[in-house]
Write a protein that holds these residues in place. Structure first.
Motif, PDB file in Angstrom:
ATOM      1  N   LYS A 172      -5.601  -7.093  -8.475  1.00  0.00           N
ATOM      2  CA  LYS A 172      -5.616  -5.637  -8.636  1.00  0.00           C
ATOM      3  C   LYS A 172      -5.867  -4.950  -7.292  1.00  0.00           C
ATOM      4  N   ALA A 173      -6.795  -5.468  -6.520  1.00  0.00           N
ATOM      5  CA  ALA A 173      -7.128  -4.872  -5.222  1.00  0.00           C
ATOM      6  C   ALA A 173      -5.935  -4.878  -4.268  1.00  0.00           C
ATOM      7  N   ALA A 174      -5.073  -5.870  -4.390  1.00  0.00           N
ATOM      8  CA  ALA A 174      -3.903  -5.954  -3.509  1.00  0.00           C
ATOM      9  C   ALA A 174      -2.902  -4.834  -3.774  1.00  0.00           C
ATOM     10  N   ARG A 175      -3.004  -4.183  -4.927  1.00  0.00           N
ATOM     11  CA  ARG A 175      -2.068  -3.111  -5.287  1.00  0.00           C
ATOM     12  C   ARG A 175      -2.628  -1.715  -5.009  1.00  0.00           C
ATOM     13  N   GLU A 176      -3.825  -1.622  -4.451  1.00  0.00           N
ATOM     14  CA  GLU A 176      -4.460  -0.329  -4.178  1.00  0.00           C
ATOM     15  C   GLU A 176      -4.867  -0.253  -2.711  1.00  0.00           C
ATOM     16  N   LYS A 177      -5.097   0.964  -2.250  1.00  0.00           N
ATOM     17  CA  LYS A 177      -5.620   1.190  -0.890  1.00  0.00           C
ATOM     18  C   LYS A 177      -7.105   1.497  -1.007  1.00  0.00           C
ATOM     19  N   HIS A 178      -7.885   1.089  -0.015  1.00  0.00           N
ATOM     20  CA  HIS A 178      -9.344   1.127  -0.096  1.00  0.00           C
ATOM     21  C   HIS A 178      -9.999   1.670   1.162  1.00  0.00           C
TER      22      HIS A 178
END
Length: 179
Positions: free
Chosen positions: A109-115
Motif C-alpha cells: 500500500k505504501a508503494a502506491r502513495e506519496k509520504h
C-alpha cells in the motif's frame, strides 16, 4: 537571503548512522505540512522546518513507525539538476525484519502513495524526506534473504527529489502508536 557563516566543528559527540526506526505518513493524512520559513533570516532557517505538521484531532492520523534492523540503514544524497535547481536525490535504504501478511500489505500500500518520511539520526535529529505536493516514495522489495541474525524481512528504499531539511517540530504518532 542570509549570508555565509563560519562552519565550526561541533564540540559534542557526532555519532554516524540512523536510529532503528523510520517515521512515515501519507500526504493525504495531514491537515497542514510545515515548511521552511517564508522569509528565512539565517541560513539555518533555510534548511530547517520548525513548524509542526498537524493532523485532524478526530481522525486518528499521524506518523507510523517502521522498525529497522541494526547496521542495515543508510541515507545518501546526490546533487541533481542545473545549478539554479540544485536539488538532491535522496535515497534511504533499510531492512525490516519479519514476515507477516500485515507487513506485506502495508508495504505494498505504501508503494502506491506519496509520504512525508522522518529519518531519525543517532544524535536525535530528524531529516525530512518529502514535502507538500512532492512526497517521498517508499519502495519495498520482498526478499527471502536474511539479516545478520538469520531473520527474513523486507529491504526498504525511500526515494525523494528535493532539498535536505531538518524537521524540529513535534512528531505526532497515529493513535495506535501513542500507548
Amino acid at each position: 537571503m542570509a549570508d555565509y557563516t563560519d562552519l565550526r566543528s561541533p564540540k559534542t559527540n557526532n555519532p554516524a548512522g540512523t536510529k532503528l526506526v523510520l517515521f512515515f505518513c501519507p500526504l493525504d493524512d495531514f491537515d497542514t505540512i510545515g515548511t521552511v520559513a517564508a522569509a528565512p533570516a539565517t541560513l539555518e532557517e533555510e534548511a530547517q522546518i520548525s513548524v509542526d505538521h498537524t493532523f485532524g484531532a478526530a481522525n486518528g492520523k499521524g506518523f507510523r513507525k517502521i522498525e529497522l534492523e541494526v547496521n542495515k540503514n543508510d541515507l545518501q544524497s546526490e546533487f541533481m539538476g542545473a545549478v539554479m535547481g540544485g536539488m538532491q536525490k535522496m535515497t534511504f535504504t533499510g531492512f525490516h525484519t519479519g514476515l507477516s501478511a500485515s507487513a506485506i500489505a502495508q508495504l505494498e500500500k505504501a508503494a502506491r502513495e506519496k509520504h512525508i518520511i522522518l529519518v531519525a539520526t543517532r544524535d536525535g535529529q530528524y531529516i525530512q524526506l518529502g514535502e507538500e505536493d512532492n512526497g517521498a516514495m517508499i519502495k519495498s522489495n520482498f526478499g527471502l534473504g536474511t539479516d545478520d541474525g538469520g531473520e527474513r524481512g523486507f529491504p526498504i528504499t525511500v526515494e525523494y527529489y528535493g532539498y535536505i531539511r531538518l524537521y524540529t517540530g513535534v512528531i505526532t504518532l497515529a493513535a495506535e502508536n501513542q500507548a
